[in-house]
Scaffold this motif. Structure first.
Motif, PDB file in Angstrom:
ATOM      1  N   PRO A 165     -34.503 -17.042  66.664  1.00  0.00           N
ATOM      2  CA  PRO A 165     -34.573 -17.537  65.311  1.00  0.00           C
ATOM      3  C   PRO A 165     -33.905 -16.390  64.509  1.00  0.00           C
ATOM      4  O   PRO A 165     -33.791 -15.496  64.933  1.00  0.00           O
ATOM      5  CB  PRO A 165     -36.094 -17.492  65.376  1.00  0.00           C
ATOM      6  CG  PRO A 165     -36.486 -16.495  66.432  1.00  0.00           C
ATOM      7  CD  PRO A 165     -35.759 -16.865  67.228  1.00  0.00           C
ATOM      8  N   VAL A 166     -33.674 -16.906  63.128  1.00  0.00           N
ATOM      9  CA  VAL A 166     -33.250 -15.756  62.131  1.00  0.00           C
ATOM     10  C   VAL A 166     -34.154 -14.773  61.830  1.00  0.00           C
ATOM     11  O   VAL A 166     -35.382 -14.937  61.817  1.00  0.00           O
ATOM     12  CB  VAL A 166     -32.898 -16.623  60.890  1.00  0.00           C
ATOM     13  CG1 VAL A 166     -32.587 -15.916  59.770  1.00  0.00           C
ATOM     14  CG2 VAL A 166     -31.827 -17.836  61.359  1.00  0.00           C
ATOM     15  N   SER A 167     -33.696 -13.649  61.799  1.00  0.00           N
ATOM     16  CA  SER A 167     -34.400 -12.265  61.553  1.00  0.00           C
ATOM     17  C   SER A 167     -34.355 -12.251  59.916  1.00  0.00           C
ATOM     18  O   SER A 167     -33.209 -12.189  59.641  1.00  0.00           O
ATOM     19  CB  SER A 167     -33.975 -11.291  62.347  1.00  0.00           C
ATOM     20  OG  SER A 167     -34.488 -10.008  61.825  1.00  0.00           O
ATOM     21  N   ARG A 168     -35.359 -11.974  59.591  1.00  0.00           N
ATOM     22  CA  ARG A 168     -35.352 -11.727  57.932  1.00  0.00           C
ATOM     23  C   ARG A 168     -34.941 -10.365  57.696  1.00  0.00           C
ATOM     24  O   ARG A 168     -34.650 -10.046  56.612  1.00  0.00           O
ATOM     25  CB  ARG A 168     -36.764 -12.114  57.362  1.00  0.00           C
ATOM     26  CG  ARG A 168     -37.230 -13.383  57.566  1.00  0.00           C
ATOM     27  CD  ARG A 168     -36.572 -14.264  56.245  1.00  0.00           C
ATOM     28  NE  ARG A 168     -35.335 -14.407  56.429  1.00  0.00           N
ATOM     29  CZ  ARG A 168     -34.537 -15.532  56.708  1.00  0.00           C
ATOM     30  NH1 ARG A 168     -35.176 -16.702  57.221  1.00  0.00           N
ATOM     31  NH2 ARG A 168     -33.266 -15.548  56.402  1.00  0.00           N
ATOM     32  N   ASN A 169     -34.963  -9.461  58.855  1.00  0.00           N
ATOM     33  CA  ASN A 169     -34.409  -8.161  58.739  1.00  0.00           C
ATOM     34  C   ASN A 169     -33.007  -8.236  58.193  1.00  0.00           C
ATOM     35  O   ASN A 169     -32.445  -7.020  57.783  1.00  0.00           O
ATOM     36  CB  ASN A 169     -34.749  -7.333  59.890  1.00  0.00           C
ATOM     37  CG  ASN A 169     -36.120  -6.919  59.988  1.00  0.00           C
ATOM     38  OD1 ASN A 169     -36.938  -6.767  59.487  1.00  0.00           O
ATOM     39  ND2 ASN A 169     -36.482  -6.636  61.378  1.00  0.00           N
ATOM     40  N   ASP A 170     -32.421  -9.183  58.439  1.00  0.00           N
ATOM     41  CA  ASP A 170     -30.731  -9.359  57.943  1.00  0.00           C
ATOM     42  C   ASP A 170     -30.766  -9.441  56.611  1.00  0.00           C
ATOM     43  O   ASP A 170     -29.580  -9.493  56.243  1.00  0.00           O
ATOM     44  CB  ASP A 170     -30.304 -10.293  59.117  1.00  0.00           C
ATOM     45  CG  ASP A 170     -30.205  -9.564  60.490  1.00  0.00           C
ATOM     46  OD1 ASP A 170     -29.952  -8.583  60.774  1.00  0.00           O
ATOM     47  OD2 ASP A 170     -30.019 -10.514  61.480  1.00  0.00           O
ATOM     48  N   ASP A 171     -31.582  -9.784  55.990  1.00  0.00           N
ATOM     49  CA  ASP A 171     -31.722 -10.211  54.549  1.00  0.00           C
ATOM     50  C   ASP A 171     -31.377  -8.799  53.661  1.00  0.00           C
ATOM     51  O   ASP A 171     -31.812  -8.011  53.999  1.00  0.00           O
ATOM     52  CB  ASP A 171     -32.964 -10.797  53.832  1.00  0.00           C
ATOM     53  CG  ASP A 171     -33.193 -12.177  54.738  1.00  0.00           C
ATOM     54  OD1 ASP A 171     -32.104 -12.723  55.050  1.00  0.00           O
ATOM     55  OD2 ASP A 171     -34.137 -12.471  54.827  1.00  0.00           O
ATOM     56  N   ASN A 200     -30.037  -5.761  65.738  1.00  0.00           N
ATOM     57  CA  ASN A 200     -30.432  -5.174  64.402  1.00  0.00           C
ATOM     58  C   ASN A 200     -31.569  -4.671  64.117  1.00  0.00           C
ATOM     59  O   ASN A 200     -31.907  -3.706  63.466  1.00  0.00           O
ATOM     60  CB  ASN A 200     -29.781  -6.222  63.351  1.00  0.00           C
ATOM     61  CG  ASN A 200     -28.338  -6.400  63.233  1.00  0.00           C
ATOM     62  OD1 ASN A 200     -27.793  -5.339  63.630  1.00  0.00           O
ATOM     63  ND2 ASN A 200     -27.894  -7.360  62.536  1.00  0.00           N
ATOM     64  N   ASP A 201     -32.613  -5.375  64.792  1.00  0.00           N
ATOM     65  CA  ASP A 201     -34.081  -5.262  64.498  1.00  0.00           C
ATOM     66  C   ASP A 201     -34.425  -3.744  65.088  1.00  0.00           C
ATOM     67  O   ASP A 201     -35.184  -2.811  64.614  1.00  0.00           O
ATOM     68  CB  ASP A 201     -34.901  -6.206  65.153  1.00  0.00           C
ATOM     69  CG  ASP A 201     -34.875  -7.366  64.461  1.00  0.00           C
ATOM     70  OD1 ASP A 201     -34.552  -7.638  63.420  1.00  0.00           O
ATOM     71  OD2 ASP A 201     -35.303  -8.563  65.026  1.00  0.00           O
ATOM     72  N   ALA A 202     -33.823  -3.261  66.223  1.00  0.00           N
ATOM     73  CA  ALA A 202     -34.105  -2.043  67.173  1.00  0.00           C
ATOM     74  C   ALA A 202     -33.396  -1.023  66.175  1.00  0.00           C
ATOM     75  O   ALA A 202     -33.825   0.116  66.302  1.00  0.00           O
ATOM     76  CB  ALA A 202     -33.425  -2.324  68.633  1.00  0.00           C
ATOM     77  N   VAL A 214     -32.806   2.784  55.364  1.00  0.00           N
ATOM     78  CA  VAL A 214     -31.748   1.823  55.768  1.00  0.00           C
ATOM     79  C   VAL A 214     -31.637   0.603  54.641  1.00  0.00           C
ATOM     80  O   VAL A 214     -32.395   0.116  54.408  1.00  0.00           O
ATOM     81  CB  VAL A 214     -32.044   1.071  57.276  1.00  0.00           C
ATOM     82  CG1 VAL A 214     -30.944  -0.076  57.532  1.00  0.00           C
ATOM     83  CG2 VAL A 214     -32.086   2.217  58.176  1.00  0.00           C
ATOM     84  N   VAL A 215     -30.342   0.455  54.305  1.00  0.00           N
ATOM     85  CA  VAL A 215     -29.878  -0.438  53.148  1.00  0.00           C
ATOM     86  C   VAL A 215     -29.181  -1.746  53.770  1.00  0.00           C
ATOM     87  O   VAL A 215     -28.357  -1.364  54.586  1.00  0.00           O
ATOM     88  CB  VAL A 215     -29.315   0.151  51.805  1.00  0.00           C
ATOM     89  CG1 VAL A 215     -29.013  -1.119  50.979  1.00  0.00           C
ATOM     90  CG2 VAL A 215     -30.066   1.186  51.418  1.00  0.00           C
ATOM     91  N   VAL A 216     -29.605  -2.858  53.606  1.00  0.00           N
ATOM     92  CA  VAL A 216     -28.734  -4.025  54.045  1.00  0.00           C
ATOM     93  C   VAL A 216     -28.202  -4.508  52.606  1.00  0.00           C
ATOM     94  O   VAL A 216     -28.963  -5.197  51.807  1.00  0.00           O
ATOM     95  CB  VAL A 216     -29.469  -5.030  54.579  1.00  0.00           C
ATOM     96  CG1 VAL A 216     -28.622  -6.418  54.622  1.00  0.00           C
ATOM     97  CG2 VAL A 216     -30.143  -4.597  55.829  1.00  0.00           C
ATOM     98  N   ALA A 217     -26.983  -4.313  52.518  1.00  0.00           N
ATOM     99  CA  ALA A 217     -26.583  -4.284  51.030  1.00  0.00           C
ATOM    100  C   ALA A 217     -26.201  -5.892  50.784  1.00  0.00           C
ATOM    101  O   ALA A 217     -25.678  -6.695  51.801  1.00  0.00           O
ATOM    102  CB  ALA A 217     -24.990  -3.691  51.005  1.00  0.00           C
TER     103      ALA A 217
END
Length: 439
Positions: A165-171, A200-202, A214-217
């Motif tokens: 499933p899509v990880s919202r951590n990638d937002d 990415n989660d790890a 950590v910034v996801v731009a």
């Protein structure tokens, strides 16, 4: 190597750069010893030295690419093992990238090739499109053996058994650090977000635990590597430009100590943005981005990874070509795994490619399968509990040929320092590793 480019030809920055590279080659042939396609095919034209001759002739004479030249250039994995081996410092990567762009502009491919390349360029760099394609491939996988084209068969067989499933951590967002030491941007990528969200989660858990905010731009996405290696410069530069603008904004507004990349194929490309955009209005920002781009293993060496007890767990480390040859990072992942308490093993052919190479396993499936079989054999010969790698393409390629669980290096480091057990260790394959409870 002598070249005869005219003064007018050398006004073109790409020709000028290729001329410099060609002149540095001394025909020694050291590259043939470590070139995977030469090892498999035994054809001089399928070695870096042979391809250099073909490229020189094509560019110098401004010749329309012929089928023979295109075939041998297409067969190149861009593994860059030749650059590690070359005693003269021939920058083969820039040369073959120029050749591919030239071929893309001047060669009329068969319609089936054009269709395949068009489709890959419009699906793989876009996570949601890729997810839909993976679902379709999963449904069609049982019929793969009936496919008349080996490339279509490879595409169906590549589909994973489960699509995460899509990880919202990638937002786009910011993850606060525990005892903040630095601020970094994480490149979340494109294909990896569809194939494996655990990586990415790890990475986020581990970096924040060790003191990195950590910034996801906003606006960052595909690095452009997949289209870049198909010679599609306009498309690759368009996606790369979005990253450069997104990260330049973060550098300006909040400051960045690093741009962290956990897919080594992407890392090699991002670190080359300065060269790719050297004649572009974005040149200054591109150079800044390249200067602080780091593989996740590089940033972890700067942070204080806790020393771990011996876990009695054997980890076979697969060195991705883009990491060991493209970025010249050879020891950091192994050093980190050892520090975390794992027993690290290396296969006998650690310098050779597994055959994934971006879209290579889809466009050159026969050669790719031979390289995959050899790599799996040498890894399994170590009788490991786990296989670790730093590139999603390698993980998918090798994982499709073995029952030994394969995970990203950062997943093991996260687990060893308090994170959850990597899901692949309990769900992948039939192999049951002898792994202790690390918590």
């Amino acid at each position: 190597m002598q070249t005869t480019f005219t003064p007018d030809q050398l006004k073109d920055p790409s020709i000028k750069r290729s001329n410099e590279i060609l002149r540095s080659c001394v025909h020694c042939g050291f590259c043939t010893a470590t070139c995977p396609t030469y090892q498999v095919l035994g054809d001089e034209l399928d070695s870096p030295r042979g391809r250099i001759y073909l490229i020189k002739d094509m560019l110098e004479n401004e010749r329309k690419p012929d089928e023979k030249t295109v075939k041998h250039i297409d067969r190149c994995l861009s593994c860059l093992a030749c650059m590690t081996t070359c005693p003269s410092g021939v920058h083969y990567m820039h040369l073959v990238d120029h050749a591919r762009a030239y071929i893309e502009k001047n060669y009329d491919r068969p319609w089936s090739d054009r269709a395949l390349r068009w489709m890959l360029a419009r699906i793989l760099p876009y996570p949601m499109r890729f997810r839909v394609a993976l679902l379709g491939a999963k449904i069609g996988r049982p019929f793969a053996r009936f496919m008349p084209d080996a490339r279509l068969k490879a595409m169906l067989e590549m589909a994973p058994k489960t699509i995460p499933p899509v990880s919202r951590n990638d937002d786009p967002q910011t993850f606060p650090a525990k005892d903040k030491k630095m601020r970094v941007a994480l490149m979340t990528g494109c294909a990896q977000k569809a194939l494996n969200t655990d990586i990415n989660d790890a990475t986020i858990r581990l970096l924040t635990r060790l003191g990195a905010e950590v910034v996801v731009a906003e606006g960052a996405g595909c690095c452009g590597a997949l289209t870049h290696h198909m010679g599609k410069e306009t498309e690759s530069h368009a996606t790369a430009a979005k990253n450069i603008k997104a990260w330049a904004k973060e550098i300006e507004t909040g400051g960045l100590d690093a741009i962290v990349i956990n897919t080594s194929g992407c890392g090699t490309t991002v670190k080359d943005y300065g060269h790719m955009f050297r004649n572009d209005p974005l040149a200054e920002d591109a150079a800044k981005v390249s200067s602080i781009a780091m593989d996740v293993s590089e940033i972890l060496m700067k942070l204080e990874l806790p020393e771990g007890d011996d876990k009695g767990t054997k980890v076979a480390y697969h060195a991705a070509c883009s990491l060991q040859h493209g970025q010249q990072i050879k020891t950091f992942p192994k050093d980190l795994l050892k520090k975390a308490g794992f027993t690290v093993l290396e296969p006998a052919d650690s310098h050779l490619c597994c055959g994934s190479a971006g879209t290579y396993n889809l466009m050159q499936p026969d050669i790719s399968q031979q390289l995959k079989a050899r790599k799996v054999q040498t890894l399994e010969a170590l009788t490991p509990d786990i296989i670790a790698a730093g590139n999603i393409g390698c993980m998918m390629q090798i994982g499709g040929g073995t029952d030994v669980p394969i995970v990203h290096t950062v997943e093991l480091l996260d687990w060893a320092t308090g994170g959850p057990q990597p899901p692949a260790l309990t769900t992948q394959g039939k192999h049951t590793p002898a792994i202790p409870n690390l918590k």
